[in-house]
Design a protein around this motif. Structure first.
Motif, mmCIF file in Angstrom:
data_model
loop_
_atom_site.group_PDB
_atom_site.id
_atom_site.type_symbol
_atom_site.label_atom_id
_atom_site.label_comp_id
_atom_site.label_asym_id
_atom_site.label_seq_id
_atom_site.Cartn_x
_atom_site.Cartn_y
_atom_site.Cartn_z
ATOM 1 N N LEU A 246 29.797 30.970 57.716
ATOM 2 C CA LEU A 246 29.609 31.274 59.133
ATOM 3 C C LEU A 246 28.753 30.239 59.846
ATOM 4 O O LEU A 246 28.683 30.240 61.077
ATOM 5 C CB LEU A 246 28.955 32.652 59.296
ATOM 6 N N MET A 247 28.090 29.356 59.120
ATOM 7 C CA MET A 247 27.175 28.396 59.721
ATOM 8 C C MET A 247 27.948 27.225 60.312
ATOM 9 O O MET A 247 29.060 26.903 59.859
ATOM 10 C CB MET A 247 26.194 27.856 58.670
ATOM 11 N N PRO A 248 27.374 26.554 61.314
ATOM 12 C CA PRO A 248 27.961 25.278 61.766
ATOM 13 C C PRO A 248 27.865 24.227 60.661
ATOM 14 O O PRO A 248 27.095 24.374 59.706
ATOM 15 C CB PRO A 248 27.103 24.910 62.978
ATOM 16 N N GLY A 249 28.638 23.173 60.805
ATOM 17 C CA GLY A 249 28.728 22.180 59.744
ATOM 18 C C GLY A 249 27.400 21.566 59.353
ATOM 19 O O GLY A 249 27.097 21.410 58.165
ATOM 20 N N TRP A 250 26.582 21.211 60.360
ATOM 21 C CA TRP A 250 25.308 20.572 60.032
ATOM 22 C C TRP A 250 24.365 21.529 59.303
ATOM 23 O O TRP A 250 23.614 21.120 58.418
ATOM 24 C CB TRP A 250 24.645 20.050 61.308
ATOM 25 N N LEU A 251 24.438 22.827 59.653
ATOM 26 C CA LEU A 251 23.573 23.795 58.986
ATOM 27 C C LEU A 251 24.063 24.089 57.571
ATOM 28 O O LEU A 251 23.257 24.371 56.674
ATOM 29 C CB LEU A 251 23.515 25.081 59.804
ATOM 30 N N GLN A 252 25.366 23.997 57.351
ATOM 31 C CA GLN A 252 25.875 24.133 55.996
ATOM 32 C C GLN A 252 25.356 23.020 55.098
ATOM 33 O O GLN A 252 25.024 23.256 53.928
ATOM 34 C CB GLN A 252 27.410 24.119 56.008
ATOM 35 N N ALA A 253 25.271 21.806 55.644
ATOM 36 C CA ALA A 253 24.721 20.701 54.857
ATOM 37 C C ALA A 253 23.255 20.935 54.516
ATOM 38 O O ALA A 253 22.809 20.675 53.395
ATOM 39 C CB ALA A 253 24.890 19.391 55.618
ATOM 40 N N VAL A 254 22.486 21.466 55.482
ATOM 41 C CA VAL A 254 21.087 21.788 55.228
ATOM 42 C C VAL A 254 20.977 22.898 54.188
ATOM 43 O O VAL A 254 20.120 22.856 53.289
ATOM 44 C CB VAL A 254 20.389 22.189 56.539
ATOM 45 N N SER A 255 21.854 23.885 54.282
ATOM 46 C CA SER A 255 21.818 25.001 53.340
ATOM 47 C C SER A 255 22.097 24.545 51.912
ATOM 48 O O SER A 255 21.500 25.062 50.957
ATOM 49 C CB SER A 255 22.837 26.065 53.755
ATOM 50 N N LYS A 256 22.988 23.578 51.758
ATOM 51 C CA LYS A 256 23.301 23.086 50.422
ATOM 52 C C LYS A 256 22.144 22.311 49.808
ATOM 53 O O LYS A 256 22.071 22.166 48.583
ATOM 54 C CB LYS A 256 24.549 22.209 50.472
ATOM 55 N N ALA A 257 21.248 21.790 50.640
ATOM 56 C CA ALA A 257 20.069 21.084 50.135
ATOM 57 C C ALA A 257 18.847 21.987 50.025
ATOM 58 O O ALA A 257 17.780 21.526 49.619
ATOM 59 C CB ALA A 257 19.749 19.897 51.044
ATOM 60 N N ASN A 258 19.004 23.251 50.385
ATOM 61 C CA ASN A 258 17.889 24.198 50.407
ATOM 62 C C ASN A 258 17.852 24.970 49.087
ATOM 63 O O ASN A 258 18.779 25.736 48.786
ATOM 64 C CB ASN A 258 18.071 25.159 51.589
ATOM 65 N N PRO A 259 16.814 24.827 48.267
ATOM 66 C CA PRO A 259 16.759 25.570 46.997
ATOM 67 C C PRO A 259 16.799 27.082 47.180
ATOM 68 O O PRO A 259 17.235 27.802 46.278
ATOM 69 C CB PRO A 259 15.422 25.124 46.384
ATOM 70 N N LEU A 260 16.368 27.573 48.348
ATOM 71 C CA LEU A 260 16.395 29.013 48.574
ATOM 72 C C LEU A 260 17.828 29.547 48.541
ATOM 73 O O LEU A 260 18.061 30.686 48.103
ATOM 74 C CB LEU A 260 15.736 29.345 49.912
ATOM 75 N N SER A 261 18.789 28.751 48.985
ATOM 76 C CA SER A 261 20.184 29.187 48.962
ATOM 77 C C SER A 261 20.660 29.432 47.535
ATOM 78 O O SER A 261 21.380 30.405 47.262
ATOM 79 C CB SER A 261 21.077 28.136 49.637
ATOM 80 N N TYR A 262 20.267 28.567 46.626
ATOM 81 C CA TYR A 262 20.676 28.729 45.232
ATOM 82 C C TYR A 262 19.955 29.906 44.586
ATOM 83 O O TYR A 262 20.530 30.602 43.739
ATOM 84 C CB TYR A 262 20.407 27.437 44.468
ATOM 85 N N GLN A 263 18.725 30.144 44.981
ATOM 86 C CA GLN A 263 18.017 31.310 44.462
ATOM 87 C C GLN A 263 18.672 32.599 44.932
ATOM 88 O O GLN A 263 18.882 33.537 44.151
ATOM 89 C CB GLN A 263 16.553 31.267 44.903
ATOM 90 N N VAL A 264 19.031 32.658 46.225
ATOM 91 C CA VAL A 264 19.691 33.850 46.761
ATOM 92 C C VAL A 264 21.052 34.042 46.103
ATOM 93 O O VAL A 264 21.437 35.171 45.760
ATOM 94 C CB VAL A 264 19.837 33.743 48.294
ATOM 95 N N ASP A 265 21.788 32.961 45.900
ATOM 96 C CA ASP A 265 23.104 33.067 45.271
ATOM 97 C C ASP A 265 22.982 33.635 43.861
ATOM 98 O O ASP A 265 23.779 34.505 43.456
ATOM 99 C CB ASP A 265 23.768 31.692 45.238
ATOM 100 N N ALA A 266 21.974 33.183 43.109
ATOM 101 C CA ALA A 266 21.770 33.695 41.752
ATOM 102 C C ALA A 266 21.365 35.164 41.784
ATOM 103 O O ALA A 266 21.882 35.983 41.006
ATOM 104 C CB ALA A 266 20.713 32.861 41.035
ATOM 105 N N LEU A 267 20.440 35.525 42.671
ATOM 106 C CA LEU A 267 19.988 36.917 42.754
ATOM 107 C C LEU A 267 21.134 37.841 43.171
ATOM 108 O O LEU A 267 21.285 38.945 42.639
ATOM 109 C CB LEU A 267 18.833 37.031 43.749
ATOM 110 N N ARG A 268 21.945 37.380 44.121
ATOM 111 C CA ARG A 268 23.048 38.213 44.599
ATOM 112 C C ARG A 268 24.093 38.417 43.494
ATOM 113 O O ARG A 268 24.627 39.522 43.313
ATOM 114 C CB ARG A 268 23.659 37.556 45.831
ATOM 115 N N GLY A 269 24.387 37.363 42.759
ATOM 116 C CA GLY A 269 25.362 37.494 41.684
ATOM 117 C C GLY A 269 24.864 38.367 40.544
ATOM 118 O O GLY A 269 25.636 39.124 39.944
#
Length: 305
Positions: A246-269
């Motif tokens: 749902l994010m704009p393209g530039w924010l998706q790039a920031v999200s992929k570099a954000n360690p919090l995104s990977y932590q949330v993905d692991a916790l959610r899974g």
């Protein structure tokens, strides 16, 4: 003739043939087994001092014990920090569950949100951990720690994982609140162990980030300002509240570099069973924690100058 006084025999520094604490030796060279007491050899030879990376486990355990002692004597911080995640789940989560404005793949939004709030509460605890380092500098504790043989990386690692233990206790509170609100989470022990590992690794990175910033700005006021300035962008630039698609393209790039995104993905899974990339998530979290430890260790000396 006058008797010649007997010259006393010099005492030998060597222990008897039976070894220290084994009693006298009979004619056959065997110990009689009736020694005067326990083995005193350790009093004569000091134990080898632990140096280098061998002190890391002891330092990590000591720092974690310190944090647990603080919480045992004063649980106020644990209670007050539980208010904000509870409000996120009660107000934001239940409201958006009714609105159904965010597509979550058929999962109730409250269930989707709960792992993100766990990661958020852990990050908020760890991101201000550098204030403790500055306080230790001002009180002289940091200088005393730096003159010990303990490597700086061991000190930073101990403090980082102490922050992880603190965040883990906060995560337990959030999980209990989510369970009361009816969030469908797994109680598989192996999955919960993975949740604990993700929380500790993520908190270790954010606490090291805070300590590295403390080594640059050197004052508590500046650190608090920077910490407040980066926490919300890190939170909103992750997948904690909404899918990355749902994010704009530039924010998706920031999200992929954000360690919090990977932590949330692991916790959610792990917690609610959504599709996740667990090997990648844990690899990124581990790498981020190691980079954070290296950066904070390199800047730790600036605080003691």
């Amino acid at each position: 003739m006058s008797a010649v006084p007997a010259v006393p025999q010099a005492a030998s520094a060597e222990p008897p043939a039976g070894g220290p604490g084994q009693g006298p030796v009979d004619g056959s060279g065997q110990s009689s087994g009736q020694g005067p007491g326990p083995d005193l050899g350790l009093l004569l030879v000091p134990p080898r001092a632990r140096t280098g990376w061998r002190v890391v486990p002891a330092r990590v355990a000591a720092m974690c014990a310190v944090e647990l002692q603080k919480l045992r004597h004063d649980r106020t911080e644990l209670y007050t920090r539980a208010i904000q995640p509870a409000l996120w789940l009660l107000i934001f989560g239940q409201t958006f569950t009714r609105l159904k404005a965010i597509p979550t793949g058929g999962i109730p939004y409250l269930d989707y949100l709960a792992p993100g709030i766990i990661a958020q509460s852990a990050m908020f605890i760890a991101i201000f951990y550098g204030i403790m380092i500055i306080w230790e500098r001002d009180s002289g504790v940091l200088t005393k720690l730096l003159v010990t043989p303990t490597p700086r990386a061991a000190l930073v690692t101990g403090k980082a994982f102490a922050a992880g233990v603190k965040a883990l206790l906060q995560a337990v509170v959030v999980v209990l609140i989510a369970a009361v609100l009816g969030v469908a989470m797994t109680w598989n022990p192996l999955r919960l162990l993975g949740v604990a590992a993700a929380v500790v690794l993520g908190s270790a990175f954010f606490s090291c980030l805070s300590m590295a910033i403390a080594g640059i700005v050197l004052t508590r006021d500046r650190l608090m300002g920077i910490g407040q300035a980066i926490t919300m962008p890190l939170f909103f630039a992750s997948n904690a509240l909404y899918p990355v698609a749902l994010m704009p393209g530039w924010l998706q790039a920031v999200s992929k570099a954000n360690p919090l995104s990977y932590q949330v993905d692991a916790l959610r899974g792990l917690l609610i069973g959504t599709p996740a990339h667990l090997p990648l998530d844990f690899a990124v979290l581990t790498f981020s924690a190691l980079v954070g430890i290296a950066a904070a260790s390199g800047l730790l000396g600036r605080l003691a100058r």
